[in-house]
Design an enzyme around this catalytic site. Sequence first.
Site, mmCIF file in Angstrom:
data_model
loop_
_atom_site.group_PDB
_atom_site.id
_atom_site.type_symbol
_atom_site.label_atom_id
_atom_site.label_comp_id
_atom_site.label_asym_id
_atom_site.label_seq_id
_atom_site.Cartn_x
_atom_site.Cartn_y
_atom_site.Cartn_z
ATOM 1 N N SER A 33 2.547 -8.042 -7.840
ATOM 2 C CA SER A 33 1.093 -7.733 -7.871
ATOM 3 C C SER A 33 1.000 -6.434 -8.524
ATOM 4 O O SER A 33 1.835 -5.588 -8.485
ATOM 5 C CB SER A 33 0.820 -7.508 -6.436
ATOM 6 O OG SER A 33 -0.651 -7.012 -6.355
ATOM 7 N N HIS A 52 -4.731 1.921 -13.252
ATOM 8 C CA HIS A 52 -6.077 2.824 -13.458
ATOM 9 C C HIS A 52 -5.969 3.677 -14.516
ATOM 10 O O HIS A 52 -5.302 4.789 -14.475
ATOM 11 C CB HIS A 52 -6.198 3.446 -12.102
ATOM 12 C CG HIS A 52 -6.665 2.790 -10.959
ATOM 13 N ND1 HIS A 52 -7.573 2.250 -10.639
ATOM 14 C CD2 HIS A 52 -5.677 2.275 -9.741
ATOM 15 C CE1 HIS A 52 -7.864 1.500 -9.606
ATOM 16 N NE2 HIS A 52 -6.833 1.658 -9.182
ATOM 17 N N HIS A 66 -6.358 -5.764 -12.245
ATOM 18 C CA HIS A 66 -5.731 -6.132 -11.435
ATOM 19 C C HIS A 66 -4.824 -7.729 -11.708
ATOM 20 O O HIS A 66 -5.763 -8.367 -12.362
ATOM 21 C CB HIS A 66 -6.458 -6.227 -9.992
ATOM 22 C CG HIS A 66 -5.826 -7.178 -9.245
ATOM 23 N ND1 HIS A 66 -6.114 -8.481 -8.834
ATOM 24 C CD2 HIS A 66 -4.566 -6.996 -8.037
ATOM 25 C CE1 HIS A 66 -5.440 -9.163 -7.745
ATOM 26 N NE2 HIS A 66 -4.498 -8.191 -7.389
ATOM 27 N N ASN A 107 -1.878 -10.724 -10.022
ATOM 28 C CA ASN A 107 -0.710 -11.011 -9.078
ATOM 29 C C ASN A 107 -0.702 -12.617 -9.295
ATOM 30 O O ASN A 107 -1.486 -13.321 -9.793
ATOM 31 C CB ASN A 107 -0.858 -10.749 -7.616
ATOM 32 C CG ASN A 107 -1.869 -11.487 -7.080
ATOM 33 O OD1 ASN A 107 -1.567 -12.529 -6.429
ATOM 34 N ND2 ASN A 107 -3.282 -11.225 -7.142
ATOM 35 N N VAL A 108 0.627 -12.764 -9.056
ATOM 36 C CA VAL A 108 1.234 -14.148 -8.931
ATOM 37 C C VAL A 108 2.036 -14.258 -7.632
ATOM 38 O O VAL A 108 3.065 -13.410 -7.634
ATOM 39 C CB VAL A 108 1.784 -14.692 -10.242
ATOM 40 C CG1 VAL A 108 0.736 -14.956 -11.271
ATOM 41 C CG2 VAL A 108 2.896 -13.598 -10.761
ATOM 42 N N ARG A 109 2.182 -15.329 -6.818
ATOM 43 C CA ARG A 109 2.795 -15.190 -5.659
ATOM 44 C C ARG A 109 3.244 -16.653 -5.375
ATOM 45 O O ARG A 109 2.377 -17.685 -6.014
ATOM 46 C CB ARG A 109 2.189 -14.596 -4.606
ATOM 47 C CG ARG A 109 0.790 -15.022 -4.362
ATOM 48 C CD ARG A 109 -0.254 -14.110 -3.413
ATOM 49 N NE ARG A 109 -1.391 -14.740 -3.191
ATOM 50 C CZ ARG A 109 -2.478 -14.713 -3.954
ATOM 51 N NH1 ARG A 109 -2.428 -14.227 -5.089
ATOM 52 N NH2 ARG A 109 -3.508 -15.517 -3.592
ATOM 53 N N HIS A 141 -20.634 -6.523 1.664
ATOM 54 C CA HIS A 141 -21.643 -5.397 2.406
ATOM 55 C C HIS A 141 -22.428 -4.921 1.303
ATOM 56 O O HIS A 141 -23.160 -3.977 1.675
ATOM 57 C CB HIS A 141 -20.719 -4.518 3.174
ATOM 58 C CG HIS A 141 -19.490 -3.617 2.388
ATOM 59 N ND1 HIS A 141 -18.591 -4.456 1.785
ATOM 60 C CD2 HIS A 141 -19.504 -2.644 1.950
ATOM 61 C CE1 HIS A 141 -17.749 -3.439 1.003
ATOM 62 N NE2 HIS A 141 -18.372 -2.266 1.228
ATOM 63 N N GLY A 179 4.708 -5.133 5.997
ATOM 64 C CA GLY A 179 5.219 -4.699 4.513
ATOM 65 C C GLY A 179 5.293 -3.107 4.299
ATOM 66 O O GLY A 179 4.877 -2.536 5.260
ATOM 67 N N ARG A 180 5.698 -2.886 3.187
ATOM 68 C CA ARG A 180 5.660 -1.339 3.011
ATOM 69 C C ARG A 180 4.325 -0.748 2.548
ATOM 70 O O ARG A 180 3.770 -1.189 1.539
ATOM 71 C CB ARG A 180 6.630 -1.071 2.099
ATOM 72 C CG ARG A 180 7.211 0.356 1.451
ATOM 73 C CD ARG A 180 8.417 0.612 0.701
ATOM 74 N NE ARG A 180 8.487 1.976 0.601
ATOM 75 C CZ ARG A 180 8.234 2.819 -0.068
ATOM 76 N NH1 ARG A 180 7.400 2.456 -1.062
ATOM 77 N NH2 ARG A 180 8.665 3.892 -0.505
#
Length: 298
Positions: free
Chosen positions: A90, A94, A104, A106-108, A173, A257-258
Site C-alpha cells: 500500500s 504527497h 494512492h 494498493n494491491v493485496r 458526509h 496492525g502497526r
Amino acid sequence: MEPNAIKQYFTDLQDRIVSALEQFDGNPFLTDSWVRPEGGGGKSRLIEEGNFFERGGVNFSHVTGTQLPPSATAHRPELAGRHWEAMGVSLVLHPRNPYCPTSHANVRCFIASKEGEAPVWWFGGGMDLTPYYGFEEDAQHFHRTCRDALAPFGDDVYPKYKKWCDEYFFLKHRNEPRGIGGVFFDDLNEGGFDRCFSLTQAVGDHFTQAYLPLCEKHKDMAYGERERDFQAYRRGRYVEFNLVWDRGTLFGLQSGGRTESILMSLPPIVKWRYDWHPAPGSAEEKLYTDFLRPRDWA
C-alpha cells in the site's frame, strides 16, 4: 495457490516502486521493519521532507491471526473461526508542489483457512489520483494507463472498476469525491486464481507509469502561498476519508496492525475551515466544477 509466490511478488513490487521513487526524488527512503505480536509483520519504506515528496510511504505487510475483527466477519460469517493471513503493498505519495497530485495505490491478497475445508481467498487493490489543481491531460493519462493495464482481462473490467473507484472514494458526509478516481476492486476471486493474481499484478506494475509522468510534467511549476494554502485545505478531505470511510484503515487498526504504518497515508500539513468556498472563476473553483465529478476520462 502458493502464498509464498504472492508474497515474493509483493516484496519485489515494493522494491521496484521505491527504487523508481528514490530515483525521481533524489533522496533515499527510510526502512522500518516491524513485527506484529499477534502474528506477522512488515516493512515500511518512508520519505519525509524529500526534494520532491513532502511525505510518502510504500508499505509491505503480511499479517496473520486466528480471529478476525467484527468488521471483517459482519458480512462474511463463513470466515469466523478461520486462521487468516493478509498481505499486500500500500502506498500514498504527497508531493510538496500543489500542482502535482497526491496518489494512492494498493494491491493485496486475503486467505482464510480451516482444516478439512477449501481456503477462502480473494484479491483487491487499485490506484487513484487526487489533484489539487486539475489538468485534463493528466486525468486522461492516468485513466488510460489504468484502462490499458486491465485490457487483457476483458473490455468490461476497466469500466466496472472505474465506477467502483468513483463510488468507493466518495466522502458521503461532504457529498463529493476524494479526487478523480482511477480503478478499485475487492473480493476478487472470479475466473480462477491465476487470472485474479495476474490482474492484481497488472495494476501494481502499472502504477509508476501512471503517476510519475504527471509529477515530471509539473514538478518545476512555480507556486506560492495561495496554492499551498489550498493544497492544505484539500488535504483535509484526504484525512477525512482515510479516518472515516477507508476499509483498509479500519481493518488495520482493528486487527492490531502497526499504527505508524497504517497512518503514514496522512499528509504532514493540513488545514480546515468553516464552510469555505472558492472564489468564482478561480482555478480552485475549477477543481470542483470540472474535476470532482465522475467523468469518462479515458
